[in-house]
Every structure is written in C-alpha cells, then in structure tokens.
Design a protein around this motif. Structure first.
Motif, PDB file in Angstrom:
ATOM      1  N   LEU A 121       0.853  -1.189   0.000  1.00  0.00           N
ATOM      2  CA  LEU A 121       0.000   0.000   0.000  1.00  0.00           C
ATOM      3  C   LEU A 121       0.887   1.237   0.000  1.00  0.00           C
ATOM      4  O   LEU A 121       1.822   1.333   0.800  1.00  0.00           O
ATOM      5  N   GLU A 122       0.599   2.158  -0.909  1.00  0.00           N
ATOM      6  CA  GLU A 122       1.306   3.443  -0.962  1.00  0.00           C
ATOM      7  C   GLU A 122       0.271   4.556  -0.805  1.00  0.00           C
ATOM      8  O   GLU A 122      -0.652   4.667  -1.605  1.00  0.00           O
ATOM      9  N   VAL A 123       0.441   5.347   0.229  1.00  0.00           N
ATOM     10  CA  VAL A 123      -0.487   6.451   0.506  1.00  0.00           C
ATOM     11  C   VAL A 123       0.250   7.756   0.260  1.00  0.00           C
ATOM     12  O   VAL A 123       1.344   7.967   0.789  1.00  0.00           O
ATOM     13  N   ARG A 124      -0.362   8.618  -0.546  1.00  0.00           N
ATOM     14  CA  ARG A 124       0.301   9.856  -0.939  1.00  0.00           C
ATOM     15  C   ARG A 124      -0.638  11.047  -0.753  1.00  0.00           C
ATOM     16  O   ARG A 124      -1.668  11.153  -1.422  1.00  0.00           O
ATOM     17  N   GLY A 125      -0.291  11.934   0.183  1.00  0.00           N
ATOM     18  CA  GLY A 125      -0.982  13.211   0.335  1.00  0.00           C
ATOM     19  C   GLY A 125      -2.461  13.103   0.643  1.00  0.00           C
ATOM     20  O   GLY A 125      -3.249  13.958   0.224  1.00  0.00           O
ATOM     21  N   LEU A 126      -2.851  12.100   1.424  1.00  0.00           N
ATOM     22  CA  LEU A 126      -4.272  11.887   1.694  1.00  0.00           C
ATOM     23  C   LEU A 126      -4.815  13.002   2.588  1.00  0.00           C
ATOM     24  O   LEU A 126      -4.281  13.270   3.664  1.00  0.00           O
ATOM     25  N   THR A 127      -5.883  13.643   2.129  1.00  0.00           N
ATOM     26  CA  THR A 127      -6.437  14.809   2.815  1.00  0.00           C
ATOM     27  C   THR A 127      -7.955  14.725   2.816  1.00  0.00           C
ATOM     28  O   THR A 127      -8.575  14.374   1.806  1.00  0.00           O
ATOM     29  N   LYS A 128      -8.561  15.036   3.970  1.00  0.00           N
ATOM     30  CA  LYS A 128     -10.014  15.045   4.089  1.00  0.00           C
ATOM     31  C   LYS A 128     -10.428  16.147   5.056  1.00  0.00           C
ATOM     32  O   LYS A 128      -9.911  16.239   6.172  1.00  0.00           O
ATOM     33  N   SER A 129     -11.386  16.985   4.619  1.00  0.00           N
ATOM     34  CA  SER A 129     -11.918  18.041   5.478  1.00  0.00           C
ATOM     35  C   SER A 129     -13.418  17.874   5.602  1.00  0.00           C
ATOM     36  O   SER A 129     -14.077  17.316   4.729  1.00  0.00           O
ATOM     37  N   TYR A 130     -13.943  18.398   6.720  1.00  0.00           N
ATOM     38  CA  TYR A 130     -15.386  18.475   6.941  1.00  0.00           C
ATOM     39  C   TYR A 130     -15.731  19.956   7.059  1.00  0.00           C
ATOM     40  O   TYR A 130     -15.679  20.525   8.154  1.00  0.00           O
ATOM     41  N   GLY A 131     -16.005  20.581   5.942  1.00  0.00           N
ATOM     42  CA  GLY A 131     -16.207  22.026   5.970  1.00  0.00           C
ATOM     43  C   GLY A 131     -14.909  22.707   6.365  1.00  0.00           C
ATOM     44  O   GLY A 131     -13.874  22.523   5.730  1.00  0.00           O
ATOM     45  N   ARG A 132     -14.958  23.472   7.451  1.00  0.00           N
ATOM     46  CA  ARG A 132     -13.738  24.148   7.920  1.00  0.00           C
ATOM     47  C   ARG A 132     -12.924  23.286   8.881  1.00  0.00           C
ATOM     48  O   ARG A 132     -11.841  23.687   9.311  1.00  0.00           O
ATOM     49  N   GLY A 167      -5.247  16.113  12.883  1.00  0.00           N
ATOM     50  CA  GLY A 167      -5.316  15.692  11.489  1.00  0.00           C
ATOM     51  C   GLY A 167      -3.985  15.501  10.797  1.00  0.00           C
ATOM     52  O   GLY A 167      -3.952  15.135   9.613  1.00  0.00           O
ATOM     53  N   ARG A 168      -2.899  15.732  11.492  1.00  0.00           N
ATOM     54  CA  ARG A 168      -1.577  15.620  10.871  1.00  0.00           C
ATOM     55  C   ARG A 168      -0.708  14.604  11.604  1.00  0.00           C
ATOM     56  O   ARG A 168      -0.841  14.422  12.816  1.00  0.00           O
ATOM     57  N   LEU A 204     -10.668  20.094   9.831  1.00  0.00           N
ATOM     58  CA  LEU A 204      -9.714  19.212   9.156  1.00  0.00           C
ATOM     59  C   LEU A 204      -9.806  17.802   9.726  1.00  0.00           C
ATOM     60  O   LEU A 204      -9.711  17.603  10.937  1.00  0.00           O
ATOM     61  N   GLY A 205     -10.019  16.826   8.843  1.00  0.00           N
ATOM     62  CA  GLY A 205     -10.007  15.427   9.266  1.00  0.00           C
ATOM     63  C   GLY A 205      -8.605  14.863   9.270  1.00  0.00           C
ATOM     64  O   GLY A 205      -8.090  14.411  10.291  1.00  0.00           O
ATOM     65  N   CYS A 206      -7.953  14.891   8.107  1.00  0.00           N
ATOM     66  CA  CYS A 206      -6.541  14.517   8.005  1.00  0.00           C
ATOM     67  C   CYS A 206      -5.933  15.299   6.859  1.00  0.00           C
ATOM     68  O   CYS A 206      -6.630  15.708   5.926  1.00  0.00           O
ATOM     69  N   ALA A 207      -4.633  15.538   6.937  1.00  0.00           N
ATOM     70  CA  ALA A 207      -3.992  16.415   5.959  1.00  0.00           C
ATOM     71  C   ALA A 207      -2.641  15.860   5.526  1.00  0.00           C
ATOM     72  O   ALA A 207      -1.784  15.568   6.361  1.00  0.00           O
ATOM     73  N   GLU A 208      -2.486  15.705   4.216  1.00  0.00           N
ATOM     74  CA  GLU A 208      -1.199  15.384   3.601  1.00  0.00           C
ATOM     75  C   GLU A 208      -0.526  14.162   4.248  1.00  0.00           C
ATOM     76  O   GLU A 208       0.676  14.178   4.525  1.00  0.00           O
ATOM     77  N   VAL A 209      -1.305  13.120   4.465  1.00  0.00           N
ATOM     78  CA  VAL A 209      -0.752  11.910   5.072  1.00  0.00           C
ATOM     79  C   VAL A 209      -0.151  11.022   3.982  1.00  0.00           C
ATOM     80  O   VAL A 209      -0.815  10.705   2.994  1.00  0.00           O
ATOM     81  N   SER A 210       1.109  10.633   4.181  1.00  0.00           N
ATOM     82  CA  SER A 210       1.800   9.776   3.220  1.00  0.00           C
ATOM     83  C   SER A 210       2.589   8.708   3.962  1.00  0.00           C
ATOM     84  O   SER A 210       3.232   9.005   4.976  1.00  0.00           O
ATOM     85  N   PHE A 211       2.528   7.479   3.481  1.00  0.00           N
ATOM     86  CA  PHE A 211       3.353   6.400   4.025  1.00  0.00           C
ATOM     87  C   PHE A 211       3.271   5.193   3.103  1.00  0.00           C
ATOM     88  O   PHE A 211       2.374   5.086   2.255  1.00  0.00           O
ATOM     89  N   ASP A 212       4.223   4.285   3.252  1.00  0.00           N
ATOM     90  CA  ASP A 212       4.211   2.996   2.570  1.00  0.00           C
ATOM     91  C   ASP A 212       3.961   1.908   3.601  1.00  0.00           C
ATOM     92  O   ASP A 212       4.452   1.978   4.734  1.00  0.00           O
TER      93      ASP A 212
END
Length: 256
Positions: free
Chosen positions: A5-16, A226-227, A18-26
């Motif tokens: 699994l390669e995760v690159r820059g995963l970002t999720k917001s709920y309106g204003r 979120g980070r 922040l759920g998660c931001a710029e998450v990356s890992f292998d």
C-alpha cells in the motif's frame, strides 16, 4: 519489493474542520502500521479514507493488486472496490455488532463472506466456517448459535473469522480491543498477533491504546489535529518520543 500500500498526500476536510492532511506512508507485505492519537486527532478519518468508506478530498491510495499490480483504489470503479473489500481487504470494527449480522448464525456470518467470493458447496462452506471458529477459539459446537448469544470478546473473534476466512492481504482494524475487559483484550491480542504472523497479513491498526500498538505494530504514526507529527519503529517512538505531543501521550500512560 513493492509496497503493498502506498499512501500519498491523503487529505479530508469536513467544511472548515480538518479530518486529516497530507498523510503519506508505505505499508509493506507482512507489516503492521499503528496509528495513534487522542479522540479527534484524525486517525479514524484516515482509516476510513484508506478503506474506501470515506471519499478524501485529495491524495492517492495505491494498492498492489494481484492481477494488475499497483493501482489507485480511489480511481477504481465501485464494483472493483467492492470486490477488493470482499477478497484482499478486510475491516475489523470496534463494535463487532457493526461488522456482524446479528440475526443469522455464527456459521452463516463466516459463510456469507465465502459465498460473496463464489463459494457454493454447502458442505465445504460449513467445514471452512467450523475450522475458522476453532482458529479464533470459539467452540465449533456453537456454529448454529446467533452472535447475540455470545460475549463481547466472542463477538469480536467471530468478526475476525468472518473477515479473514477469504485470506485477505490487508486488514484495517478500528480499535479492535476497545470496550473489552483487560483479560479479554490480552487473549484477543495474542490471537491477532498469531493470525498476523501465520497468515503473513499486513494491517493498519487505529487505537488510542499504546499497549496495543506496542504488541501488534512494527511501525507507528502519531496523529494530532489531522496531521502526522511523528513516525517510526514502534519501540523507538514509544521509548524515545521526540515530538512534545508524543511525549505527552507516553507520559500520560506511564502515570496511570
């Protein structure tokens, strides 16, 4: 070796918010990644985005599929994602009632997943369900009992059997020992460690319990607001935390 699994820059917001931001890992074959943090840190949002239960705003989740090699799951069609969730992926929920069908028998809960990938012979399905009940330490004589007659720990073990019977390569776990008594947690963790080892599973485990990740995870990511604030080998991060937030988490456990 190719990451599973390669995760690159995963970002999720709920309106204003922040759920998660710029998450990356292998994540590598046979590796367990632990994601820790307090409530609201973003760990559950991240897990749900990885597992396809939430649509992220940005990023890539690239999985090394059996047939076609690495592919971005977020750009797959819905039928492909559903098939992946039935075969190579599994999701163990904190509350086993959310991952089981409480109105059918224990055997049917396990057998349904087999039928979803094409199994049709009743005798073979029942035999495999019986074998998996043994593997998760449930008396096979209870194969026809409904999950609501089981204890919380037994329900969680049944949910694990239901998820692993098809031989997935990647398992997502959301607080798998949450809400269980300490002695039940210990047995369940021993079971999970054995299954991960024997099946060569990769896993992403979300928990607020640092003892769980110390026992299960090879590597750990610490999340706050979120980070990801710290990442590394589990023992290294927990024994010598560098970020002030990680130090606070570890010290709060030591003071309990």
């Amino acid at each position: 070796m190719t990451p599973l699994l390669e995760v690159r820059g995963l970002t999720k917001s709920y309106g204003r918010s922040l759920g998660c931001a710029e998450v990356s890992f292998d994540l590598w074959p046979g590796e367990v990644m632990g994601i820790v943090g307090e409530s609201g840190s973003g760990k559950s949002t991240l897990l749900n985005c990885l597992a396809g239960l939430l649509e992220p705003d940005a990023g890539e989740v690239i999985f090394d599929t059996r047939a076609d090699g690495p592919r971005d799951v977020l750009r797959m069609g819905e039928p492909e994602r559903r098939w992946l969730a039935r075969t190579d992926w599994a999701f163990v929920r904190q509350n086993p009632r959310d991952g089981l069908r409480m109105g059918v028998s224990a055997g049917a809960n396990v057998g349904e997943r087999l039928m979803a990938v094409g199994a049709r012979h009743y005798g073979d399905i029942r035999a495999r369900a019986t074998d998996w009940l043994r593997r998760v330490e449930i008396d096979p004589a209870r194969i026809d009992d409904r999950p609501r007659t089981f204890s919380g720990g037994m329900q969680q073990r049944l949910q694990i059997a239901r998820n692993l019977v098809t031989g997935p390569r990647l398992v997502f776990m959301d607080e798998p020992t949450g809400g269980l008594d300490v002695s039940v947690q210990a047995r369940l963790l021993d079971l999970l460690r054995g299954l991960v080892r024997d099946m060569g599973l990769s896993a992403v485990v979300v928990t607020h319990d640092l003892a769980v990740v110390r026992l299960l995870a090879h590597r750990i990511m610490v999340m706050k607001d979120g980070r990801v604030v710290e990442e590394g080998l589990t023992d290294q991060v927990l024994d010598d935390p560098r970020h002030p937030y990680t130090q606070l988490l570890v010290s709060s456990v030591l003071q309990v």
